[in-house]
Design a protein around this motif. Structure first.
Motif, mmCIF file in Angstrom:
data_model
loop_
_atom_site.group_PDB
_atom_site.id
_atom_site.type_symbol
_atom_site.label_atom_id
_atom_site.label_comp_id
_atom_site.label_asym_id
_atom_site.label_seq_id
_atom_site.Cartn_x
_atom_site.Cartn_y
_atom_site.Cartn_z
ATOM 1 N N MET A 145 0.872 -1.173 0.000
ATOM 2 C CA MET A 145 0.000 0.000 0.000
ATOM 3 C C MET A 145 0.911 1.226 0.000
ATOM 4 N N MET A 150 -1.430 4.154 3.849
ATOM 5 C CA MET A 150 -1.018 3.440 5.050
ATOM 6 C C MET A 150 -1.165 4.318 6.291
ATOM 7 N N ARG A 152 -3.192 6.746 6.740
ATOM 8 C CA ARG A 152 -4.622 6.874 7.059
ATOM 9 C C ARG A 152 -5.128 5.647 7.806
ATOM 10 N N VAL A 153 -4.825 4.477 7.255
ATOM 11 C CA VAL A 153 -5.353 3.239 7.829
ATOM 12 C C VAL A 153 -4.725 2.960 9.196
ATOM 13 N N MET A 154 -3.418 3.221 9.322
ATOM 14 C CA MET A 154 -2.718 2.916 10.573
ATOM 15 C C MET A 154 -2.873 4.025 11.615
#
Lengths: 232, 301
Positions: A145, A150, A152-154
């Motif tokens: 990704m 990344m 944002r998601v993490m």
């Protein structure tokens, strides 16, 4: 690198290829040895139709041309993110592709993959990562990704990830990182046909990819060995 | 829910409880257990909490007296995600199985896929797991995926599940490639509304997967039911060769031809000829299987 340019460098004029959407398939000749060529182009998203078409090409080669090595040309931005594909069982279609490649390999159709564009996530996992030998061009991109997504998601600031990525090969995108972790065997800077010759020879001589890439991930290799050999 | 009921629910239990209740009493012997404290150095570097088992429990045990190897992903740690140590533990177990030839390998999958905090190592680890499973298939050792936990089974682990001989799911289980949350985040809520629970389960849940042929067994959310199905699956090592894959190819082609233009499970179920398709999500396991059997016998499957 453009696909036509790549094929000319690998095979001079000795190749023939057909396009069906983003899927390419055909044959190339090197040192009088015929290779099957199967791959994708234009940073293809791997939807279920694409996975099925790739699998069809693999099955056809295994059925019709026993022992013919297969060059997998990788250029994918990953699996298609689609509710409709999920509905129809996208994981099952990609698993099917992986299984077809494994049976090809086991039957003696050795697999060499070359990431010439992008190699991303599930699209790379189910296809290029199944090969005996995995190589990449210097300007190829390999990732799970991108860093912004990344972050944002993490829920970790992008700046922090960028700083960390400079020192750790473990999560940041890049072929050098995959090379260091043993996910890629080598990078082909130039004289591509020579590299292909060497890779084909190694694939045929060894044909045992499961041991081939050990030694670059000390932590994982140590854990694998302990679990494999410890008395319960 | 009463404690005794909760103790039997696969969905409610944690990995350790699932393993203990699934295998013959007291037979589980853990490999590289938490006392060894093999944790993820990558999470430490990010100053995130680590787990002494890195979110997966592995070991040996007995299932109905049969020697099995087992891995169970812990839903409560990092979404069951596959990091370097987590993945290496499963890969090591699969290699151990290749050498020791147990009666079967059980994978209790409960995972969103690759752990992004160690994404490259995680992707490579999933590739190793995939290869490990396929080696066992060549060797004729039955690989059984059990899916009924809170994370479902997504990403690379969804591919891993379908490389096994048998997939056992409960209605509560979910199985797919890209999780609904990932699709919503990247492609937008209009593509997939991950908070619409009915839509999520109707799209990737156990009942849908069973009728589609993506799961071979559908069981109630009860560890004893998973145990019985796993025991039966120990005798099912399916062939893994060119002919088998050509047959699978036809099945997948036919599915695409038959249902490729459907945008919802209810359309698929209607087209399968299921009566009252919209009622199916409400049926209990037994009643649902009775309805499913009618179309399977009509298909001659």
């Amino acid at each position: 690198m453009q696909l036509n340019e790549l094929l000319r460098e690998l095979f001079s004029d000795d190749y023939e290829i057909n396009y069906q959407g983003d899927v390419v398939a055909g044959t190339g000749t090197i040192d009088e040895q015929q290779l099957a060529i199967i791959g994708t182009t234009a940073h293809a998203t791997i939807g279920i139709e694409t996975a099925l078409l790739l699998a069809q090409h693999v099955l056809t080669v295994v059925r019709s041309h026993p022992g013919r090595p297969i060059l997998l040309l990788v250029d994918t931005q990953g699996q298609r993110l689609s509710r409709r594909d999920e509905l129809l069982g996208a994981h099952g279609y990609l698993a099917h592709l992986s299984k077809c490649l494994e049976v090809a390999r086991k039957q003696g159709n050795y697999l060499v993959s070359l990431v010439y564009g992008e190699g991303v996530s599930g699209g790379f996992l189910s296809f290029g990562m199944m090969a005996d030998e995995i190589h990449a061009l210097p300007d190829a991109q390999i990732r799970v990704m991108g860093l912004p997504a990344m972050a944002r998601v993490m829920k970790i600031p992008l700046e922090r990830l960028q700083a960390l990525s400079a020192s750790s090969p473990v999560f940041a995108p890049g072929i050098e990182n995959f090379l260091r972790l043993g996910g890629v065997d080598s990078i082909w800077p130039h004289r591509l046909s020579n590299h292909l010759r060497t890779a084909l020879k190694r694939a045929q001589e060894h044909g045992k990819y499961e041991q081939a890439r050990t030694g670059r991930r000390q932590l994982a290799d140590n854990v694998i060995k302990r679990v494999r050999e410890d008395s319960a | 829910m009463s404690p005794s009921l909760a103790a039997h629910s696969f969905y409610e239990a944690n990995a350790r409880q699932r393993v203990a209740a699934l295998l013959d009493t007291g037979s589980f012997q853990e490999l590289l257990g938490p006392q060894e404290r093999v944790t993820s150095p990558h999470l430490r570097k990010l100053e995130l909490p680590v787990a002494f088992d890195d979110g997966v429990i592995i070991g040996t045990g007995l299932l109905g007296g049969n020697k099995v190897l087992i891995a169970a992903q812990e839903d409560g740690f990092m979404g069951g995600s596959v990091g370097e140590v987590h993945g290496a533990k499963i890969t090591g177990l699969l290699q151990r199985a290749l050498a020791s030839r147990p009666q079967g390998v059980l994978l209790l999958l409960d995972s969103g896929g690759v752990r992004l905090h160690e994404a490259n190592a995680g992707l490579i680890a999933v590739a190793h797991i995939l290869r490990g499973i396929l080696q066992l298939r060549h060797a004729g050792i039955p690989c059984i995926a059990l899916i009924g936990g809170t994370n479902g089974c997504f990403g690379g682990m969804g591919i891993v599940a379908r490389c096994c001989d048998t997939v056992i799911m409960s209605e509560e289980g979910r199985l797919g490639l890209s999780g609904p949350e990932v699709i919503e985040t990247v492609a937008g809520v209009e593509e997939f509304d991950a908070r619409d629970r009915a839509l999520v389960w109707r799209t990737v849940g156990g009942k849908q997967r069973y009728l589609l042929g993506e799961a071979q067994r559908l069981v109630p959310d009860d560890i004893a039911a998973f145990r019985a199905a796993a025991l039966a699956a120990l005798t099912l090592s399916s062939s893994f060769d060119l002919s088998a894959l050509e047959a699978e190819h036809v099945v997948l082609e036919n599915r695409l031809a038959r249902f490729g233009d459907c945008s919802d499970t209810l359309e698929i179920w209607n087209r399968m000829g299921l009566p009252d398709a919209e009622q199916l999500p409400l049926l209990d396991n037994e009643a649902f299987l009775a309805v499913a059997t009618t179309i399977q016998s009509r298909r001659g499957a």
